[in-house]
Motif scaffolding. Structure first.
Motif, mmCIF file in Angstrom:
data_model
loop_
_atom_site.group_PDB
_atom_site.id
_atom_site.type_symbol
_atom_site.label_atom_id
_atom_site.label_comp_id
_atom_site.label_asym_id
_atom_site.label_seq_id
_atom_site.Cartn_x
_atom_site.Cartn_y
_atom_site.Cartn_z
ATOM 1 N N GLN A 123 -80.564 -29.060 -14.240
ATOM 2 C CA GLN A 123 -81.784 -28.776 -13.509
ATOM 3 C C GLN A 123 -82.184 -27.305 -13.662
ATOM 4 O O GLN A 123 -83.371 -26.979 -13.745
ATOM 5 C CB GLN A 123 -81.606 -29.125 -12.030
ATOM 6 N N VAL A 124 -81.210 -26.409 -13.695
ATOM 7 C CA VAL A 124 -81.500 -24.991 -13.924
ATOM 8 C C VAL A 124 -82.147 -24.803 -15.298
ATOM 9 O O VAL A 124 -83.136 -24.081 -15.440
ATOM 10 C CB VAL A 124 -80.219 -24.146 -13.814
ATOM 11 N N LEU A 125 -81.594 -25.486 -16.294
ATOM 12 C CA LEU A 125 -82.170 -25.389 -17.632
ATOM 13 C C LEU A 125 -83.559 -26.012 -17.681
ATOM 14 O O LEU A 125 -84.468 -25.502 -18.356
ATOM 15 C CB LEU A 125 -81.248 -26.078 -18.634
ATOM 16 N N ARG A 126 -83.759 -27.086 -16.954
ATOM 17 C CA ARG A 126 -85.065 -27.728 -16.892
ATOM 18 C C ARG A 126 -86.105 -26.788 -16.272
ATOM 19 O O ARG A 126 -87.250 -26.711 -16.731
ATOM 20 C CB ARG A 126 -84.980 -29.023 -16.090
ATOM 21 N N GLU A 127 -85.712 -26.073 -15.213
ATOM 22 C CA GLU A 127 -86.612 -25.125 -14.574
ATOM 23 C C GLU A 127 -86.961 -23.971 -15.516
ATOM 24 O O GLU A 127 -88.105 -23.512 -15.556
ATOM 25 C CB GLU A 127 -85.978 -24.582 -13.295
ATOM 26 N N ALA A 128 -85.972 -23.491 -16.263
ATOM 27 C CA ALA A 128 -86.241 -22.426 -17.229
ATOM 28 C C ALA A 128 -87.235 -22.886 -18.288
ATOM 29 O O ALA A 128 -88.148 -22.146 -18.672
ATOM 30 C CB ALA A 128 -84.937 -21.969 -17.885
ATOM 31 N N ALA A 129 -87.081 -24.125 -18.758
ATOM 32 C CA ALA A 129 -88.020 -24.659 -19.742
ATOM 33 C C ALA A 129 -89.408 -24.846 -19.141
ATOM 34 O O ALA A 129 -90.422 -24.660 -19.827
ATOM 35 C CB ALA A 129 -87.492 -25.983 -20.293
ATOM 36 N N ARG A 130 -89.470 -25.191 -17.877
ATOM 37 C CA ARG A 130 -90.772 -25.412 -17.228
ATOM 38 C C ARG A 130 -91.596 -24.130 -17.143
ATOM 39 O O ARG A 130 -92.802 -24.130 -17.404
ATOM 40 C CB ARG A 130 -90.559 -25.986 -15.821
ATOM 41 N N VAL A 131 -90.965 -23.022 -16.757
ATOM 42 C CA VAL A 131 -91.715 -21.783 -16.567
ATOM 43 C C VAL A 131 -92.006 -21.070 -17.880
ATOM 44 O O VAL A 131 -92.876 -20.193 -17.927
ATOM 45 C CB VAL A 131 -90.962 -20.841 -15.606
ATOM 46 N N LEU A 132 -91.317 -21.428 -18.950
ATOM 47 C CA LEU A 132 -91.571 -20.806 -20.244
ATOM 48 C C LEU A 132 -92.902 -21.293 -20.807
ATOM 49 O O LEU A 132 -93.237 -22.470 -20.719
ATOM 50 C CB LEU A 132 -90.458 -21.138 -21.237
ATOM 51 N N ARG A 133 -93.642 -20.397 -21.411
ATOM 52 C CA ARG A 133 -94.861 -20.788 -22.104
ATOM 53 C C ARG A 133 -94.494 -21.438 -23.432
ATOM 54 O O ARG A 133 -93.393 -21.209 -23.962
ATOM 55 C CB ARG A 133 -95.743 -19.561 -22.362
ATOM 56 N N PRO A 134 -95.354 -22.250 -24.018
ATOM 57 C CA PRO A 134 -95.090 -22.800 -25.351
ATOM 58 C C PRO A 134 -94.889 -21.672 -26.360
ATOM 59 O O PRO A 134 -95.696 -20.758 -26.455
ATOM 60 C CB PRO A 134 -96.352 -23.614 -25.655
ATOM 61 N N GLY A 135 -93.797 -21.712 -27.068
ATOM 62 C CA GLY A 135 -93.441 -20.645 -27.983
ATOM 63 C C GLY A 135 -92.594 -19.564 -27.350
ATOM 64 O O GLY A 135 -92.148 -18.648 -28.043
ATOM 65 N N GLY A 136 -92.362 -19.643 -26.019
ATOM 66 C CA GLY A 136 -91.509 -18.676 -25.339
ATOM 67 C C GLY A 136 -90.047 -18.893 -25.680
ATOM 68 O O GLY A 136 -89.655 -19.914 -26.251
ATOM 69 N N HIS A 137 -89.215 -17.920 -25.297
ATOM 70 C CA HIS A 137 -87.812 -17.943 -25.700
ATOM 71 C C HIS A 137 -86.882 -17.929 -24.490
ATOM 72 O O HIS A 137 -87.152 -17.261 -23.491
ATOM 73 C CB HIS A 137 -87.494 -16.745 -26.594
ATOM 74 N N LEU A 138 -85.787 -18.666 -24.640
ATOM 75 C CA LEU A 138 -84.716 -18.703 -23.658
ATOM 76 C C LEU A 138 -83.485 -18.034 -24.254
ATOM 77 O O LEU A 138 -83.108 -18.308 -25.399
ATOM 78 C CB LEU A 138 -84.383 -20.147 -23.275
ATOM 79 N N VAL A 139 -82.847 -17.138 -23.483
ATOM 80 C CA VAL A 139 -81.595 -16.497 -23.877
ATOM 81 C C VAL A 139 -80.572 -16.823 -22.796
ATOM 82 O O VAL A 139 -80.681 -16.337 -21.667
ATOM 83 C CB VAL A 139 -81.747 -14.977 -24.047
#
Length: 260
Positions: A123-139
Motif C-alpha cells: 500500500q505504501v508503494l501504491r501511494e507513492a505511485a499514485r502521487v507520482l506524475r507520469p514519467g516521475g521517478h521513485l527511489v
C-alpha cells in the motif's frame, strides 16, 4: 489477481509508526546506523542529480536523514509519521499508507526504509505511485535480505527494532512495480560489511566487505531501486474532416464489363 494480492499482504506485525520513529532515529545515530546512511547518501548521489522537476517528497522516519541534498528539484518536502526535533518548515506529518498529496503531483519520491516497517508495504508503494506524475521517478531504499544483515536477522533476536523489518526480496519488489505500471531502471546495493557494533571488529573484518563487493549480485545491506512511472498514452482519433489521404493520386475506376 486477488490471490496474488492476498499473498502480498501477509507480513509480520509492525509497531505503530509514531512509536517506531524515535527508536529508528536512535539507531540511525549509532555508528552502524551512520555508516549505513553514508552509503545510502552515496547511492542517492548517483541518481538524484539526473532527476528533474518541481516537487520532491521523501517518505521516512527520521527528518534528519535527508538524502536529497544533490537533487536539482526546487521544492523538497519531508514526510514523517510524528513531530520530531529539527523538523524543517517543509515537513508533513502523516502515515505512510495514506499520503496527503494529490494524484500525479510529485516528480521524485524517495522511500527511505518506508517499505521495511510498514504494516502494508504494498500500500505504501501504491501511494507513492499514485502521487507520482507520469514519467516521475521513485527511489526506494530498503534492507536487503540477500546480505550479511539479512542472515543476521534470521539467526538472532530482533533487537534493536530495525531487525524486525520486512527485508523485502528484490524479485517481489519488481513484481509490485510491474503491477503498478512502473519500470525498474536501476538497482544498486552498498554497505557490505558485517553488522557488528564494534568499529574495531568491523575494521578487522574489512576483507569481508572487499570479498562481497566482487560478488556479481546485489549483496549489500542496503538496496536502492530506481523506477519510473510509465502510463500508456492514448492516440486521439482525428475528426473525419481533418483526415488526409496518404497519396494524392486519382484512383482508377474499374472497366465496364460486357454484362454491364
Amino acid at each position: 489477481m486477488s490471490q496474488l494480492s492476498g499473498r502480498m499482504m501477509k507480513f509480520s506485525a509492525q509497531m505503530p509508526q509514531h512509536k517506531l520513529a524515535p527508536l529508528l532515529a536512535e539507531w540511525f545515530d549509532s555508528e552502524l546506523g551512520q555508516e549505513l546512511i553514508e552509503h545510502e547518501r552515496a547511492l542517492a548521489e548517483q541518481v538524484l542529480p539526473t532527476l528533474f522537476g518541481y516537487h520532491l517528497l521523501q517518505v521516512g522516519y527520521d527528518c534528519r536523514q535527508t538524502l536529497f541534498e544533490t537533487s536539482p528539484v526546487s521544492r523538497k518536502v519531508m514526510l514523517i509519521p510524528a513531530m520530531q526535533l529539527g523538523a524543517g518548515p517543509f515537513t508533513i506529518l502523516a502515515e505512510h499508507e495514506e499520503l496527503p498529496v494529490l494524484n500525479n503531483e510529485v516528480d521524485v519520491v524517495i522511500l527511505h526504509h518506508a517499505l521495511d516497517f510498514a504494516t502494508n508495504p504494498h500500500q505504501v508503494l501504491r501511494e507513492a505511485a499514485r502521487v507520482l506524475r507520469p514519467g516521475g521517478h521513485l527511489v526506494s531504499f530498503s534492507f536487503n535480505p540477500a546480505s550479511y544483515w539479512g542472515l543476521r536477522r534470521l539467526t538472532r533476536r530482533r533487537v534493536p527494532p530495525m531487525w524486525s523489518g520486512h527485508f523485502i526480496r528484490l524479485g517481489r519488489l519488481h513484481d509490485w512495480l510491474s503491477l503498478l505500471e512502473m519500470t525498474e531502471l536501476k538497482t544498486r546495493s552498498a554497505c557490505h560489511h558485517l553488522p557488528l557494533k564494534s568499529p574495531k571488529w568491523r575494521q578487522r573484518l574489512r576483507w569481508f566487505e572487499k570479498l562481497s563487493q566482487r560478488v556479481p549480485m546485489h549483496s549489500g545491506a542496503t538496496m536502492m531501486v530506481l523506477a519510473r512511472k510509465d502510463v500508456v498514452g492514448m492516440t486521439p482519433i482525428k475528426p473525419e474532416w481533418r483526415r488526409r489521404r496518404i497519396l494524392s493520386m486519382p484512383v482508377p475506376e474499374p472497366k465496364p464489363t460486357a454484362r454491364g
